[in-house]
Design a protein around this motif. Structure first.
Motif, PDB file in Angstrom:
ATOM      1  N   VAL A   1      -3.229  42.585  26.415  1.00  0.00           N
ATOM      2  CA  VAL A   1      -2.779  43.897  27.181  1.00  0.00           C
ATOM      3  C   VAL A   1      -3.705  44.963  27.635  1.00  0.00           C
ATOM      4  CG1 VAL A   1      -1.128  46.058  26.688  1.00  0.00           C
ATOM      5  CG2 VAL A   1      -0.664  43.643  25.884  1.00  0.00           C
ATOM      6  N   ALA A   2      -5.007  44.993  26.629  1.00  0.00           N
ATOM      7  CA  ALA A   2      -5.847  45.722  27.080  1.00  0.00           C
ATOM      8  C   ALA A   2      -6.521  45.660  28.425  1.00  0.00           C
ATOM      9  CB  ALA A   2      -7.123  45.931  26.110  1.00  0.00           C
ATOM     10  N   ALA A   3      -6.673  44.093  28.482  1.00  0.00           N
ATOM     11  CA  ALA A   3      -7.338  43.882  30.028  1.00  0.00           C
ATOM     12  C   ALA A   3      -6.283  44.148  31.063  1.00  0.00           C
ATOM     13  CB  ALA A   3      -7.468  42.167  29.844  1.00  0.00           C
ATOM     14  N   VAL A   4      -4.976  44.034  30.912  1.00  0.00           N
ATOM     15  CA  VAL A   4      -4.222  44.350  32.038  1.00  0.00           C
ATOM     16  C   VAL A   4      -4.232  45.814  32.342  1.00  0.00           C
ATOM     17  CG1 VAL A   4      -1.647  44.500  32.661  1.00  0.00           C
ATOM     18  CG2 VAL A   4      -2.615  42.368  31.605  1.00  0.00           C
ATOM     19  N   ALA A   5      -4.502  46.678  31.446  1.00  0.00           N
ATOM     20  CA  ALA A   5      -4.490  48.278  31.295  1.00  0.00           C
ATOM     21  C   ALA A   5      -5.806  48.576  32.332  1.00  0.00           C
ATOM     22  CB  ALA A   5      -4.178  48.745  29.961  1.00  0.00           C
ATOM     23  N   LEU A   6      -6.979  47.889  31.929  1.00  0.00           N
ATOM     24  CA  LEU A   6      -8.073  48.164  32.733  1.00  0.00           C
ATOM     25  C   LEU A   6      -7.943  47.745  33.982  1.00  0.00           C
ATOM     26  CD1 LEU A   6     -10.739  47.078  29.838  1.00  0.00           C
ATOM     27  CD2 LEU A   6     -10.227  49.345  30.574  1.00  0.00           C
ATOM     28  N   TRP A   7      -7.525  46.500  34.268  1.00  0.00           N
ATOM     29  CA  TRP A   7      -7.301  45.996  35.614  1.00  0.00           C
ATOM     30  C   TRP A   7      -6.305  46.848  36.470  1.00  0.00           C
ATOM     31  CZ3 TRP A   7      -2.413  44.265  37.770  1.00  0.00           C
ATOM     32  CH2 TRP A   7      -2.591  43.610  38.938  1.00  0.00           C
ATOM     33  N   ARG A   8      -5.483  47.591  36.023  1.00  0.00           N
ATOM     34  CA  ARG A   8      -4.486  48.516  36.459  1.00  0.00           C
ATOM     35  C   ARG A   8      -5.187  49.876  37.012  1.00  0.00           C
ATOM     36  NH1 ARG A   8      -0.959  48.914  32.716  1.00  0.00           N
ATOM     37  NH2 ARG A   8      -1.167  50.722  32.338  1.00  0.00           N
ATOM     38  N   GLY A   9      -6.423  49.853  36.186  1.00  0.00           N
ATOM     39  CA  GLY A   9      -7.240  51.248  36.590  1.00  0.00           C
ATOM     40  C   GLY A   9      -7.021  52.435  35.254  1.00  0.00           C
ATOM     41  N   SER A  10      -6.309  52.102  34.086  1.00  0.00           N
ATOM     42  CA  SER A  10      -6.376  52.836  33.138  1.00  0.00           C
ATOM     43  C   SER A  10      -7.692  53.113  32.528  1.00  0.00           C
ATOM     44  CB  SER A  10      -5.289  52.285  32.067  1.00  0.00           C
ATOM     45  OG  SER A  10      -3.938  52.267  32.873  1.00  0.00           O
ATOM     46  N   SER A  11      -7.781  54.354  31.775  1.00  0.00           N
ATOM     47  CA  SER A  11      -9.204  54.558  31.058  1.00  0.00           C
ATOM     48  C   SER A  11      -9.302  53.553  29.928  1.00  0.00           C
ATOM     49  CB  SER A  11      -9.057  55.888  30.677  1.00  0.00           C
ATOM     50  OG  SER A  11      -8.029  56.056  29.478  1.00  0.00           O
ATOM     51  N   ARG A  12     -10.416  53.579  29.368  1.00  0.00           N
ATOM     52  CA  ARG A  12     -10.452  52.595  28.243  1.00  0.00           C
ATOM     53  C   ARG A  12      -9.859  52.997  27.038  1.00  0.00           C
ATOM     54  NH1 ARG A  12     -17.030  52.369  27.462  1.00  0.00           N
ATOM     55  NH2 ARG A  12     -16.867  54.504  28.225  1.00  0.00           N
ATOM     56  N   GLU A  13      -9.816  54.409  26.837  1.00  0.00           N
ATOM     57  CA  GLU A  13      -8.816  55.210  25.875  1.00  0.00           C
ATOM     58  C   GLU A  13      -7.116  54.700  25.988  1.00  0.00           C
ATOM     59  OE1 GLU A  13      -9.223  59.101  24.925  1.00  0.00           O
ATOM     60  OE2 GLU A  13     -11.516  58.946  24.796  1.00  0.00           O
ATOM     61  N   GLU A  14      -6.854  54.581  27.300  1.00  0.00           N
ATOM     62  CA  GLU A  14      -5.240  54.487  27.444  1.00  0.00           C
ATOM     63  C   GLU A  14      -5.411  52.618  27.226  1.00  0.00           C
ATOM     64  OE1 GLU A  14      -4.208  57.721  30.949  1.00  0.00           O
ATOM     65  OE2 GLU A  14      -5.357  55.686  31.382  1.00  0.00           O
ATOM     66  N   ALA A  15      -6.189  52.161  27.713  1.00  0.00           N
ATOM     67  CA  ALA A  15      -6.257  50.746  27.490  1.00  0.00           C
ATOM     68  C   ALA A  15      -6.079  50.165  26.041  1.00  0.00           C
ATOM     69  CB  ALA A  15      -7.276  49.946  28.112  1.00  0.00           C
ATOM     70  N   VAL A  16      -6.708  51.037  25.124  1.00  0.00           N
ATOM     71  CA  VAL A  16      -6.780  50.594  23.596  1.00  0.00           C
ATOM     72  C   VAL A  16      -5.246  51.160  23.129  1.00  0.00           C
ATOM     73  CG1 VAL A  16      -7.565  51.579  21.247  1.00  0.00           C
ATOM     74  CG2 VAL A  16      -9.214  50.906  23.325  1.00  0.00           C
ATOM     75  N   PHE A  17      -4.707  52.157  23.593  1.00  0.00           N
ATOM     76  CA  PHE A  17      -3.430  52.760  23.108  1.00  0.00           C
ATOM     77  C   PHE A  17      -2.406  51.728  23.705  1.00  0.00           C
ATOM     78  CE2 PHE A  17      -4.590  56.572  20.926  1.00  0.00           C
ATOM     79  CZ  PHE A  17      -3.704  56.599  20.003  1.00  0.00           C
ATOM     80  N   GLU A  18      -2.571  51.065  24.948  1.00  0.00           N
ATOM     81  CA  GLU A  18      -1.450  50.198  25.275  1.00  0.00           C
ATOM     82  C   GLU A  18      -1.567  48.952  24.534  1.00  0.00           C
ATOM     83  OE1 GLU A  18      -1.300  49.468  29.417  1.00  0.00           O
ATOM     84  OE2 GLU A  18      -1.428  51.726  29.951  1.00  0.00           O
ATOM     85  N   ALA A  19      -2.837  48.385  24.272  1.00  0.00           N
ATOM     86  CA  ALA A  19      -2.890  47.240  23.485  1.00  0.00           C
ATOM     87  C   ALA A  19      -2.305  47.433  22.027  1.00  0.00           C
ATOM     88  CB  ALA A  19      -4.473  46.972  23.333  1.00  0.00           C
ATOM     89  N   HIS A  20      -2.446  48.809  21.292  1.00  0.00           N
ATOM     90  CA  HIS A  20      -1.897  48.956  20.083  1.00  0.00           C
ATOM     91  C   HIS A  20      -0.423  48.767  20.085  1.00  0.00           C
ATOM     92  CE1 HIS A  20      -2.412  50.184  16.052  1.00  0.00           C
ATOM     93  NE2 HIS A  20      -1.519  51.151  16.167  1.00  0.00           N
ATOM     94  N   THR A  21       0.110  49.274  21.389  1.00  0.00           N
ATOM     95  CA  THR A  21       1.602  49.324  21.526  1.00  0.00           C
ATOM     96  C   THR A  21       2.244  48.156  21.638  1.00  0.00           C
ATOM     97  OG1 THR A  21       1.256  51.702  22.723  1.00  0.00           O
ATOM     98  CG2 THR A  21       3.301  50.395  23.117  1.00  0.00           C
ATOM     99  N   GLY A  22       1.518  47.196  22.441  1.00  0.00           N
ATOM    100  CA  GLY A  22       1.945  45.964  22.601  1.00  0.00           C
ATOM    101  C   GLY A  22       2.003  44.954  21.256  1.00  0.00           C
ATOM    102  N   VAL A  23       1.253  45.438  20.122  1.00  0.00           N
ATOM    103  CA  VAL A  23       0.946  44.696  19.065  1.00  0.00           C
ATOM    104  C   VAL A  23       1.822  45.249  17.499  1.00  0.00           C
ATOM    105  CG1 VAL A  23      -0.707  43.084  19.908  1.00  0.00           C
ATOM    106  CG2 VAL A  23      -1.167  45.128  18.478  1.00  0.00           C
ATOM    107  N   ILE A  24       2.031  46.546  17.593  1.00  0.00           N
ATOM    108  CA  ILE A  24       2.404  47.092  16.487  1.00  0.00           C
ATOM    109  C   ILE A  24       3.849  47.331  16.318  1.00  0.00           C
ATOM    110  CG2 ILE A  24       2.037  49.129  14.779  1.00  0.00           C
ATOM    111  CD1 ILE A  24      -0.468  47.257  14.895  1.00  0.00           C
ATOM    112  N   GLY A  25       4.669  46.579  15.533  1.00  0.00           N
ATOM    113  CA  GLY A  25       6.125  46.814  15.576  1.00  0.00           C
ATOM    114  C   GLY A  25       6.618  47.413  14.058  1.00  0.00           C
ATOM    115  N   ASN A  26       7.831  47.926  14.410  1.00  0.00           N
ATOM    116  CA  ASN A  26       8.258  48.930  13.193  1.00  0.00           C
ATOM    117  C   ASN A  26       8.598  47.994  11.973  1.00  0.00           C
ATOM    118  OD1 ASN A  26       9.644  50.605  12.150  1.00  0.00           O
ATOM    119  ND2 ASN A  26      10.713  51.609  13.693  1.00  0.00           N
ATOM    120  N   VAL A  27       7.592  47.226  11.302  1.00  0.00           N
ATOM    121  CA  VAL A  27       7.942  46.494  10.296  1.00  0.00           C
ATOM    122  C   VAL A  27       8.276  47.284   9.042  1.00  0.00           C
ATOM    123  CG1 VAL A  27       6.619  44.756   8.629  1.00  0.00           C
ATOM    124  CG2 VAL A  27       5.941  44.929  11.178  1.00  0.00           C
TER     125      VAL A  27
END
Length: 309
Positions: free
Chosen positions: A80-106
């Motif tokens: 998810v982080a790699a896709v965000a960077l490929w799309r042109g997002s900033s590194r901070e946005e890539a980190v947050f998108e990666a976090h969003t893609g794996v942290i569930g409402n456990v």
């Protein structure tokens, strides 16, 4: 599958009730905030303490399962982080998108729902997932954002991490419960009844609070949010399932862990996004989309787990 769907439906019906109550103005957004605090600091903590205090430590800790979950989650995080960077997002946005893609409402959804659907033996694997999410991936998020902004990781960063862990009631209550369970002593009757009574409020209040919090979310950045929801609901459980297979882990415990990976995006990801001022709109929309879609996807995942067990 229909039977599983009917068992899951009441959980999402309570979420929908909370959504409608806030959307119609019967329940204010401020009231939802205080209800969430009650669940987070009191009801859910009592439930976690009660569960962990009555468990054998060996029933909770399984290193092969931990490694499998770490591997599967890390693969999706990096993708998810790699896709965000490929799309042109900033590194901070890539980190947050990666976090969003794996942290569930456990905590608010997974613990009550999966334990009811998959039985009391689900407690150990669910607590493992919760511990890894809070202690590993939330720490990675904090270190990454702090490091990107400061240009380096300092001792102060680790101090922030340590204080964050100590101030999280879910971690504290679980650790205290495990500590008590390790003594081999039963909880005194009045204490056990107090924890059971308070913990019983966690499930309906948490579900209602989830719905109330969704009512205030706006749907923006739909294309990105749809991708993040797909990563969380489809790719994450698939990656964890593959990792469990690679580590030779099967049976009930692995199935519970895969089901936990299939849960929708956690609400606290939005709180962190707001705190750091990084991509709150797309995170908010991902929470909304993934929660709505999860009534179908979680049903499908649990049905597949049942066929494979």
């Amino acid at each position: 599958m229909v039977e599983i769907f009917l068992k899951i439906l009441p959980f999402f019906a309570v979420i929908g009730l909370g959504f409608l109550a806030v959307r119609r103005g019967f329940f204010s957004e401020e009231a939802t905030v205080y209800l969430t605090r009650f669940v987070f600091y009191f009801a859910l903590s009592a439930m976690l303490f009660g569960f962990s205090a009555n468990l054998d430590v060996a029933a909770i800790l399984s290193w092969p399962l931990v490694l499998a979950y770490l591997l599967g989650t890390s693969v999706v995080w990096l993708l998810v982080a790699a896709v965000a960077l490929w799309r042109g997002s900033s590194r901070e946005e890539a980190v947050f998108e990666a976090h969003t893609g794996v942290i569930g409402n456990v905590g608010f959804l997974g613990i009550p729902m999966l334990i009811l659907l998959l039985g009391p033996k689900a407690v150990g694997p669910v607590l493992l997932v919760l511990a890894v999410d809070l202690m590993v991936f939330s720490s990675i998020l904090t270190m990454a954002i702090t490091g990107l902004r400061a240009g380096r990781i300092s001792a102060r960063t680790f101090g922030i991490l340590g204080m964050g862990l100590l101030q999280n009631p879910m971690i504290v209550s679980t650790v205290l419960g495990i500590g008590w369970g390790a003594t081999g002593l039963a909880l005194p009757g009045p204490v056990n009844e107090f924890m059971s009574l308070l913990g019983a409020a966690a499930t309906p209040c948490a579900l209602f609070a989830i719905g109330g919090s969704l009512a205030g979310r706006s749907a923006e950045r739909m294309q990105v949010a749809a991708w993040l929801s797909t990563a969380k609901l489809v790719l994450h459980p698939a990656a964890v399932a593959a990792a469990c297979w690679a580590f030779g882990q099967g049976g009930h415990a692995a199935g519970v862990m895969i089901a936990a990976a299939a849960l929708p995006v956690a609400g606290n990801v939005f709180i962190l996004a707001q705190h750091y001022r990084v991509a709150p709109q797309r995170v908010s929309t991902a929470i909304l989309l993934s929660t709505a879609a999860s009534v179908v996807t979680v049903t499908a995942v649990i049905a597949l787990i049942g066929k494979g067990s």
